[in-house]
Design an enzyme around this catalytic site. Structure first.
Site, PDB file in Angstrom:
ATOM      1  N   GLN A  95     -11.527  -3.262   5.686  1.00 24.62           N
ATOM      2  CA  GLN A  95     -12.178  -2.048   5.207  1.00 24.62           C
ATOM      3  C   GLN A  95     -13.494  -1.815   5.945  1.00 24.62           C
ATOM      4  O   GLN A  95     -14.317  -2.722   6.074  1.00 24.62           O
ATOM      5  CB  GLN A  95     -12.424  -2.167   3.686  1.00 24.62           C
ATOM      6  CG  GLN A  95     -13.028  -0.935   3.041  1.00 24.62           C
ATOM      7  CD  GLN A  95     -12.101   0.264   3.026  1.00 24.62           C
ATOM      8  OE1 GLN A  95     -10.877   0.135   2.969  1.00 24.62           O
ATOM      9  NE2 GLN A  95     -12.668   1.454   3.084  1.00 24.62           N
TER      10      GLN A  95
ATOM     11  N   LYS B   1      -5.764   1.413  -2.856  1.00 32.83           N
ATOM     12  CA  LYS B   1      -4.769   0.955  -1.878  1.00 32.83           C
ATOM     13  C   LYS B   1      -3.890  -0.120  -2.511  1.00 32.83           C
ATOM     14  O   LYS B   1      -2.662  -0.084  -2.393  1.00 32.83           O
ATOM     15  CB  LYS B   1      -5.460   0.387  -0.636  1.00 32.83           C
ATOM     16  CG  LYS B   1      -6.021   1.447   0.286  1.00 32.83           C
ATOM     17  CD  LYS B   1      -6.935   0.842   1.343  1.00 32.83           C
ATOM     18  CE  LYS B   1      -7.681   1.947   2.094  1.00 32.83           C
ATOM     19  NZ  LYS B   1      -8.770   1.439   2.913  1.00 32.83           N
TER      20      LYS B   1
ATOM     21  N   ASP C 143      -4.071   0.220  10.398  1.00 35.06           N
ATOM     22  CA  ASP C 143      -5.057   1.299  10.556  1.00 35.06           C
ATOM     23  C   ASP C 143      -4.922   1.983  11.915  1.00 35.06           C
ATOM     24  O   ASP C 143      -5.427   3.080  12.111  1.00 35.06           O
ATOM     25  CB  ASP C 143      -6.478   0.708  10.494  1.00 35.06           C
ATOM     26  CG  ASP C 143      -7.137   0.896   9.141  1.00 35.06           C
ATOM     27  OD1 ASP C 143      -6.828   1.897   8.468  1.00 35.06           O
ATOM     28  OD2 ASP C 143      -7.956   0.036   8.768  1.00 35.06           O
TER      29      ASP C 143
HETATM   30  N1  GUN Z   1     -13.113   3.285   5.519  1.00 33.07           N
HETATM   31  C1  GUN Z   1     -12.948   4.599   5.299  1.00 33.07           C
HETATM   32  N2  GUN Z   1     -11.723   4.991   5.711  1.00 33.07           N
HETATM   33  C2  GUN Z   1     -11.116   3.896   6.215  1.00 33.07           C
HETATM   34  C3  GUN Z   1      -9.838   3.661   6.782  1.00 33.07           C
HETATM   35  O1  GUN Z   1      -8.996   4.550   6.931  1.00 33.07           O
HETATM   36  N3  GUN Z   1      -9.596   2.385   7.160  1.00 33.07           N
HETATM   37  C4  GUN Z   1     -10.497   1.398   7.027  1.00 33.07           C
HETATM   38  N4  GUN Z   1     -10.164   0.182   7.455  1.00 33.07           N
HETATM   39  N5  GUN Z   1     -11.689   1.573   6.510  1.00 33.07           N
HETATM   40  C5  GUN Z   1     -11.992   2.812   6.100  1.00 33.07           C
END
Ligand code: GUN
Length: 296
Positions: free
Chosen positions: A99, A55, A122
């Site tokens: 996350q 990311k 998100d």
């Molecule tokens: N863990 C796995 N996929 C995601 C996601 O799309 N967002 C977040 N915040 N954590 C994750």
């Protein structure tokens, strides 16, 4: 040559990133604005570390600012909430992503719901869930948004199509249903307690598999010509001793013979998810600064 039935998520994500990069350049030159994304990682989960690194890399590659906050696994909820609160107040931060999963003992939804809904890239805040459900301008969860983008890229208008989503998670299944409903599909959410899952799946013009069970959706569950989106990322033992490989929730080799279009694993939904996160960060930065949103 690759099979034309394959929906190439990697290529579509690349196109998206090029558009995002161009939009970021305009925000900088015309508005002196650099979108900033703060990512919070608690603990040392190896898969999460890889996601977070990817990311950050892609955020910077698109010309945006990436802020990373790493906290130890024994961080308490108050410390995490205090960090989120300070990010809410920081005008250089336009998007906040905590996350998941968080370590045991931390209430995930409580932490998510402390994020400013307008910075919730998100789309997991309960306010954004409500906005999406009612058709207001929401931050939309990245994985379902990536799935919708691929479907529209391949099929164009989705009006009137029968969509079946297998899986009812808050992160994928439920927001996917809201998006497909808003795109005028007839939507069914199937799950582990559904009766006769194969028959339900066979009705689908659009089949979205998001259950996290390797190759559960069989080839003969698919309606001939259907578009199949495989959200699953499952690590299974490979033929070679001690090695693993990634498979989706769909038995790909059999499914591609029946489907009209299908996403591969890897190279389908995965790359699109991060591209949508970057998109959401640009949109969030525009909304927070009353700048018209670019068409992404
Ligand atoms: N863990 C796995 N996929 C995601 C996601 O799309 N967002 C977040 N915040 N954590 C994750």
């Amino acid at each position: 040559m690759t099979d034309p039935k394959i929906i190439d998520g990697k290529a579509i994500a690349e196109t998206q990133r090029a558009r995002i990069t161009a939009a970021v350049a305009v925000l900088k030159s015309e508005h002196d604005l650099t979108p900033g994304l703060a990512v919070v990682l608690v603990g040392e989960d190896p898969a999460s570390q890889i996601y977070v690194r990817n990311k950050a890399k892609q955020t910077v590659a698109c010309g945006m600012q990436s802020m990373e906050h790493r906290l130890p696994a024994d961080t308490d909820q108050k410390t995490l909430v205090d960090l989120v609160t300070s990010l809410n107040e920081d005008p250089a931060v336009h998007g906040i992503l905590v996350q998941l999963p968080l370590p045991d003992g931390i209430e995930e939804q409580a932490v998510i719901d402390t994020i400013d809904p307008d910075k919730d890239v998100d789309g997991f805040h309960v306010i954004n869930t409500g906005r999406l459900a009612t058709g207001a301008a929401a931050m939309v969860p990245c994985t379902p948004l990536g799935c919708l983008t691929m479907l529209q890229d391949r099929l164009g208008d989705l009006s009137g199509l029968e969509a079946v989503i297998v899986g009812r998670s808050n992160i994928v299944g439920k927001p996917m249903a809201a998006l497909l409903l808003a795109a005028n599909c007839t939507v069914t959410i199937a799950h582990s307690r559904s009766r006769d899952l194969p028959a339900l799946c066979r009705r689908a013009d659009i089949l979205v598999a998001a259950v996290g069970r390797p190759e559960m959706i069989r080839g003969d569950w698919i309606k001939p010509g259907a578009a199949v989106i495989d959200v699953g990322i499952n690590r299974v033992p490979a033929a070679e001793e001690g090695k693993t490989r990634l498979v989706g929730d769909v038995a790909f080799a059999k499914a591609i013979a029946v489907a009209g279009a299908i996403t591969p694993v890897p190279g389908g939904v995965g790359p699109m998810t991060i591209a949508m996160l970057l998109r959401n960060t640009v949109i969030a930065a525009c909304r927070q600064n009353a700048i018209p949103e670019p068409d992404l």
